[in-house]
Design an enzyme around this catalytic site. Structure first.
Site, PDB file in Angstrom:
ATOM      1  N   LYS A   1      10.642  72.900  18.598  1.00 17.95           N
ATOM      2  CA  LYS A   1      11.520  73.363  19.677  1.00 17.95           C
ATOM      3  C   LYS A   1      11.537  74.882  19.715  1.00 17.95           C
ATOM      4  O   LYS A   1      11.384  75.543  18.680  1.00 17.95           O
ATOM      5  CB  LYS A   1      12.930  72.798  19.518  1.00 17.95           C
ATOM      6  CG  LYS A   1      13.724  73.416  18.414  1.00 17.95           C
ATOM      7  CD  LYS A   1      15.207  73.075  18.507  1.00 17.95           C
ATOM      8  CE  LYS A   1      15.920  73.871  17.408  1.00 17.95           C
ATOM      9  NZ  LYS A   1      17.337  73.786  17.386  1.00 17.95           N
TER      10      LYS A   1
ATOM     11  N   LYS B   1      17.850  74.001   7.745  1.00 16.91           N
ATOM     12  CA  LYS B   1      18.101  75.426   7.504  1.00 16.91           C
ATOM     13  C   LYS B   1      18.221  75.706   6.011  1.00 16.91           C
ATOM     14  O   LYS B   1      17.719  76.717   5.523  1.00 16.91           O
ATOM     15  CB  LYS B   1      19.387  75.884   8.207  1.00 16.91           C
ATOM     16  CG  LYS B   1      19.214  76.076   9.700  1.00 16.91           C
ATOM     17  CD  LYS B   1      20.404  76.826  10.293  1.00 16.91           C
ATOM     18  CE  LYS B   1      20.388  76.806  11.806  1.00 16.91           C
ATOM     19  NZ  LYS B   1      21.598  77.331  12.407  1.00 16.91           N
TER      20      LYS B   1
ATOM     21  N   LYS C   1      15.703  80.454  18.331  1.00 16.80           N
ATOM     22  CA  LYS C   1      15.956  81.890  18.138  1.00 16.80           C
ATOM     23  C   LYS C   1      15.325  82.388  16.860  1.00 16.80           C
ATOM     24  O   LYS C   1      14.949  83.534  16.744  1.00 16.80           O
ATOM     25  CB  LYS C   1      17.462  82.155  18.092  1.00 16.80           C
ATOM     26  CG  LYS C   1      18.121  82.002  19.431  1.00 16.80           C
ATOM     27  CD  LYS C   1      19.575  82.465  19.382  1.00 16.80           C
ATOM     28  CE  LYS C   1      20.368  81.907  20.537  1.00 16.80           C
ATOM     29  NZ  LYS C   1      21.457  81.022  20.147  1.00 16.80           N
TER      30      LYS C   1
HETATM   31  P1  TYM Z   1      22.666  77.371  19.773  1.00 14.57           P
HETATM   32  O1  TYM Z   1      23.221  78.752  19.866  1.00 14.57           O
HETATM   33  O2  TYM Z   1      21.616  77.111  18.745  1.00 14.57           O
HETATM   34  O3  TYM Z   1      22.077  76.929  21.163  1.00 14.57           O
HETATM   35  C1  TYM Z   1      22.825  77.007  22.369  1.00 14.57           C
HETATM   36  C2  TYM Z   1      22.507  75.835  23.274  1.00 14.57           C
HETATM   37  O4  TYM Z   1      21.119  75.821  23.621  1.00 14.57           O
HETATM   38  C3  TYM Z   1      20.567  74.540  23.319  1.00 14.57           C
HETATM   39  N1  TYM Z   1      19.166  74.724  22.880  1.00 14.57           N
HETATM   40  C4  TYM Z   1      18.119  74.117  23.442  1.00 14.57           C
HETATM   41  N2  TYM Z   1      18.021  73.239  24.449  1.00 14.57           N
HETATM   42  C5  TYM Z   1      16.772  72.820  24.791  1.00 14.57           C
HETATM   43  N3  TYM Z   1      15.644  73.237  24.152  1.00 14.57           N
HETATM   44  C6  TYM Z   1      15.705  74.126  23.143  1.00 14.57           C
HETATM   45  N4  TYM Z   1      14.598  74.543  22.548  1.00 14.57           N
HETATM   46  C7  TYM Z   1      16.981  74.601  22.722  1.00 14.57           C
HETATM   47  N5  TYM Z   1      17.397  75.468  21.786  1.00 14.57           N
HETATM   48  C8  TYM Z   1      18.745  75.526  21.890  1.00 14.57           C
HETATM   49  C9  TYM Z   1      21.426  73.992  22.197  1.00 14.57           C
HETATM   50  O5  TYM Z   1      21.343  72.583  22.114  1.00 14.57           O
HETATM   51  C10 TYM Z   1      22.788  74.471  22.620  1.00 14.57           C
HETATM   52  O6  TYM Z   1      23.355  73.611  23.568  1.00 14.57           O
HETATM   53  N6  TYM Z   1      26.140  74.831  17.277  1.00 14.57           N
HETATM   54  C11 TYM Z   1      25.800  75.332  18.575  1.00 14.57           C
HETATM   55  C12 TYM Z   1      26.820  76.239  19.177  1.00 14.57           C
HETATM   56  C13 TYM Z   1      28.215  75.695  19.214  1.00 14.57           C
HETATM   57  C14 TYM Z   1      28.698  74.723  20.137  1.00 14.57           C
HETATM   58  C15 TYM Z   1      30.070  74.553  19.812  1.00 14.57           C
HETATM   59  C16 TYM Z   1      28.116  73.989  21.160  1.00 14.57           C
HETATM   60  C17 TYM Z   1      29.234  76.051  18.428  1.00 14.57           C
HETATM   61  N7  TYM Z   1      30.379  75.377  18.780  1.00 14.57           N
HETATM   62  C18 TYM Z   1      30.867  73.649  20.515  1.00 14.57           C
HETATM   63  C19 TYM Z   1      28.918  73.085  21.863  1.00 14.57           C
HETATM   64  C20 TYM Z   1      30.289  72.914  21.541  1.00 14.57           C
HETATM   65  C21 TYM Z   1      24.498  76.121  18.461  1.00 14.57           C
HETATM   66  O7  TYM Z   1      24.152  76.609  17.423  1.00 14.57           O
HETATM   67  O8  TYM Z   1      23.844  76.312  19.620  1.00 14.57           O
END
Ligand code: TYM
Length: 337
Positions: A199, A115, A202
């Site tokens: 992947k 990023k 968003k």
């Molecule tokens: P975020 O918001 O980017 O994504 C949310 C969840 O979706 C999963 N994910 C995917 N899985 C499969 N294929 C994809 N293309 C894909 N894109 C996203 C992510 O792995 C995630 O599980 N840092 C985290 C949010 C967070 C969090 C936490 C998660 C903050 N605190 C504590 C677990 C525990 C994030 O940015 O996810």
């Protein structure tokens, strides 16, 4: 009564809708695990502001994310579904954990490297650098045992374990439970439909490559019909040589509950057109009820906000207990009341 194992996960409210990667990689697991676990699911708005957000849009996206959790099957009367910024202990524990995190250690996080490289040094905030430490605070505040995520979050959960181990060694072995990531191998990474070696994300650069949960059914169908495949015309799973078709097969399999080889057999010798048409039906069939339920919930924002408030109270209780122990152990003077 034995206590159910504690589970924690969250998603950023950084888009108007969740996408197929979020749904398949995480939300489906959440739904399955919520009955056997004491589950906490947050909408991580504090993480979202590590890149610039429009205030009015952020508020709306936060509600939209919460509505999609519920619409996808998270039960807010059993699971604790809340907004991260409603529980100040997240920021407070993150500060403490910042002080035991190495600068180099945080700099090695691949998501930060990606990023920050895209944004350039001046646009990259200290918040983005400290992002994984805030995530560690989320997880550790709740004495979490399992963290269901997609594989892009694995390194962050490993950092969380390292920080917990370090804190426990210095300040008291029973302060934090060590969390385990739960990553479903087959669905850990859903790829962009236009660029099936990246992947689905968003912030993806290819709008036609992202299947949004809240897209109109006709838009979803169009994106699937236009998904990048290859020229050999065979519906066969081969991640290396046929990344586009393999990704579509994964999505088909997960959302229909059928095995990949069953689907390969059904479409043998039939070409991609038929396959994509059937996939579009499967995806629309899975997403449409979620979309309409989410839109219904969003029609009554006061009720949604009320639910989130009640759940934040439940989350605060657990979080405050952990934070009080941490403050005590690191030597903060207790405030006289
Ligand atoms: P975020 O918001 O980017 O994504 C949310 C969840 O979706 C999963 N994910 C995917 N899985 C499969 N294929 C994809 N293309 C894909 N894109 C996203 C992510 O792995 C995630 O599980 N840092 C985290 C949010 C967070 C969090 C936490 C998660 C903050 N605190 C504590 C677990 C525990 C994030 O940015 O996810």
């Amino acid at each position: 009564m034995t206590q159910k194992p504690r589970l924690y996960s969250g998603m950023q409210p950084s888009a108007d809708s969740l996408h197929a990667g979020n749904y398949i990689g995480a939300l489906l697991q959440w739904k399955d695990l919520q009955s056997t676990h004491d589950a906490f699911f947050s909408v991580v708005d504090m993480h979202a502001i590590t890149v610039s957000q429009d205030p009015a849009e952020l508020r709306e996206k936060t509600r939209r994310t919460a509505a999609q959790y519920i619409a996808a099957g998270i039960d807010p009367s059993n699971s604790t579904l809340y907004v991260q910024s409603h529980v100040p202990a997240h920021a407070e524990l993150a500060w403490v954990l910042n002080t035991i995190t190495g600068f180099g250690e945080a700099g090695r996080m691949t998501q930060f490297k990606d990023k920050s490289q895209k944004q350039g040094a001046d646009a990259t905030s200290v918040g983005l650098f400290a992002y994984p430490v805030l995530m560690a605070a989320d997880i550790l505040l709740y004495q979490t045992e399992v963290v269901p995520v997609g594989d892009d979050q694995k390194q962050h959960v490993e950092l969380t374990r390292d920080l917990a181990t370090r804190f426990n060694a210095r300040f008291g072995a029973d302060t934090f439970v060590l969390p385990e990531p739960v990553i479903q191998r087959e669905t850990a990474r859903i790829y962009d439909l236009q660029n099936p070696t990246s992947k689905m994300s968003k912030s993806g650069e290819t709008p036609a490559g992202i299947l949004w949960l809240l897209d109109e059914p006709s838009v979803t169908a169009k994106k699937i019909m236009r998904a990048v495949t290859d020229t050999d015309g065979e519906v066969r799973f081969d991640r290396e040589h046929k990344p586009g078709v393999s990704n579509l097969l994964t999505i088909f399999s997960v959302l229909s509950g059928r095995t990949i080889s069953e689907i390969e057999q059904e479409f043998a010798g039939r070409g991609y057109g038929d396959f994509k048409k059937a996939l579009a039906e499967v995806v629309v069939g899975a997403f449409e009820p979620i979309r309409s339920r989410a839109l219904e919930l969003l029609d009554d924002p006061a009720e949604l906000d009320r639910l989130l408030g009640v759940n934040a109270d439940r989350a605060s209780e657990v979080a405050e207990t952990t934070l009080a122990t941490v403050y005590d152990r690191i030597g903060f003077l207790r405030r006289a009341r």
